[in-house]
Design a protein around this motif. Structure first.
Motif, mmCIF file in Angstrom:
data_model
loop_
_atom_site.group_PDB
_atom_site.id
_atom_site.type_symbol
_atom_site.label_atom_id
_atom_site.label_comp_id
_atom_site.label_asym_id
_atom_site.label_seq_id
_atom_site.Cartn_x
_atom_site.Cartn_y
_atom_site.Cartn_z
ATOM 1 N N ASP A 230 -2.717 24.403 -80.355
ATOM 2 C CA ASP A 230 -3.284 24.025 -79.063
ATOM 3 C C ASP A 230 -4.699 24.577 -79.007
ATOM 4 O OD1 ASP A 230 -3.168 26.722 -78.558
ATOM 5 O OD2 ASP A 230 -2.018 26.558 -76.715
ATOM 6 N N ASP A 232 -7.227 26.998 -76.690
ATOM 7 C CA ASP A 232 -7.286 27.970 -75.607
ATOM 8 C C ASP A 232 -8.760 28.297 -75.330
ATOM 9 O OD1 ASP A 232 -4.274 28.696 -75.791
ATOM 10 O OD2 ASP A 232 -4.990 29.121 -77.816
ATOM 11 N N ASP A 310 -5.262 24.876 -72.969
ATOM 12 C CA ASP A 310 -5.107 25.958 -71.988
ATOM 13 C C ASP A 310 -6.484 26.419 -71.537
ATOM 14 O OD1 ASP A 310 -2.384 25.853 -72.378
ATOM 15 O OD2 ASP A 310 -2.290 27.607 -73.693
HETATM 16 MN MN MN Z 1 -2.136 28.456 -75.831
#
Ligand code: MN
Ligand code: ATP
Ligand code: MN
Length: 386
Positions: A230, A232, A310
């Motif tokens: 992912d 961040d 995120d």
């Molecule tokens: Mn994350």
């Protein structure tokens, strides 16, 4: 990495924030085998045992390959390698594998539980619950949660507005449904160039609603991983005095904007809105955060892959603690907190540093200052892969 700093790190410290943990180490094969046992313990909820494997793994980036001849002399000086772990290491040196790991790999229960926990929102506890219902595969989960692969409608604006008023169950259920529907996209890792492109797009959108913001991409990317699961990003403001006021409430406003622009397609969770954490009594940080699904704008010629994004919003005074906290690794973070508490009488987490006896807060102006405040040698992000 600064060589001067590296030479001050020791591989025999009990805290991984005092050791150098590169991404790849000479004992990668051993670590892979131990990691399976760790995962099995985690899936079964055996927290203490899980942690002792995690610790053994984190000391194993020993500067050179573990062999018969250095096993007794050098390895037994390392912390956390008790008798049981040492005998596993010995078994690995002799046979190239660990018997217990082979057993785990062929266990159908392990296979099911570990497949389930690849879905964001499904932790070991939920995974075991689903297994006990007789579910075994991700296809079983799709039927159970009534999810159609590749399709996931969501009233994203309503989710944004409801932030802070939803039950934990509702949040978890939504996250699972989104993650399950989009799992084929989420299982594709993100190359560094695309991480950088996402950060550029995010920041140019942000500039249009709030000028003077800044960001650092954290997580595995910052630790040097070639591929991430992912993205961040920690976001703050350049102005030390007025920044905090500009960051407050920005999370919701910005996610709404990204959604209008078609960049954020789903919201899994917005947090940091109702926690009363002014006294910093909680374990988790109290920063405003958005856990979202993001898709890069394309020219329409090809479908873009859905990515997990995120966003973490931090006032300038806690920007560097947020960056250190969210850079991870999870073990590095855990030992930073432990070291701060046990060795310095400080409380450290992503949302700040404070002194325990009088709750005095500290506002580091650089990342190095975070380490200095805690009395630690600076560890380069690429050496935080414990
Ligand atoms: Mn994350
Ligand atoms: P990858 O994303 O490629 O799997 P990663 O190390 O970036 O690897 P993440 O799950 O994205 O893994 O977490 C990044 C770091 O952020 C973790 O190391 C952890 O320290 C921190 N972190 C994750 N979730 C939270 C949270 N809710 N509150 C505080 N810190 C968190
Ligand atoms: Mn990450």
């Amino acid at each position: 990495p600064q060589p001067a700093d590296i030479s001050l790190l020791t591989h025999t410290s009990r805290y991984c924030c005092c050791r150098a943990s590169p991404l790849v180490c000479p004992n990668q094969g051993l670590i892979k085998q131990l990691d399976k046992i760790k995962e099995a313990r985690n899936l079964e909820g055996e927290e203490r045992s899980m942690l002792s494997y995690a610790r053994a793994i984190s000391v194993s980036p020993f500067p050179h390959v573990i062999t018969h001849s250095n096993l007794k002399r050098e390895i037994s000086k390392l912390p956390y390698l008790g008798e049981k772990l040492l005998s596993m290491v010995e078994e690995f040196i002799k046979t190239g594998q660990i018997n217990e790991t082979q057993g785990i790999l062929t266990s159908s229960r392990f296979q099911a539980l570990s497949a389930f926990t690849t879905i964001h929102g499904i932790g070991p506890h939920t995974a075991r619950k689903l297994y006990n219902l007789g579910l075994r595969t991700l296809e079983d989960l799709e039927r159970y949660y009534e999810v159609e692969p590749g399709r996931c409608g969501q009233e994203t604006l309503a989710v944004i507005e409801a932030a802070g008023r939803e039950s934990d169950e509702a949040i978890v259920e939504r996250s699972i449904k989104v993650a399950l529907a989009l799992r084929h996209d989420f299982s594709q890792t993100i190359p560094r160039a695309e991480v950088e492109e996402m950060n550029r797009v995010v920041m140019s959108e942000l500039e249009q609603i709030e000028q003077g913001c800044k960001s650092i991409v954290v997580g595995g990317y910052r630790r040097g991983k070639p591929q991430s699961n992912d993205v961040d990003i920690v976001i703050s403001h350049r102005n030390w005095e007025s920044g905090a006021g500009k960051i407050k409430g920005l999370c919701k406003r910005f996610v709404r904007r990204l959604h209008e622009r078609g960049l954020v397609t789903h919201v899994m969770h917005l947090s940091g809105f109702h926690e009363h954490n002014a006294l910093r009594t909680h374990h988790w940080d109290s920063l405003e955060k958005a856990l979202t699904v993001f898709v890069l704008p394309g020219d329409g010629s090809q479908r873009r892959v859905y990515r997990r994004l995120d966003l973490i919003f931090a006032a300038p005074q806690v920007f560097w603690t947020a960056v250190v906290g969210w850079t991870g690794s999870t073990m590095f973070q855990r030992d930073l907190r432990l070291y701060a508490k046990q060795q310095k009488g400080f409380k450290f987490d992503s949302s700040g540093i404070s002194r325990r006896h009088d709750s005095k807060l500290f506002f580091p102006k650089t990342e190095r200052e975070v380490f200095e405040l805690l009395g630690l040698v600076y560890v380069h992000p690429t050496l935080r892969n414990a």
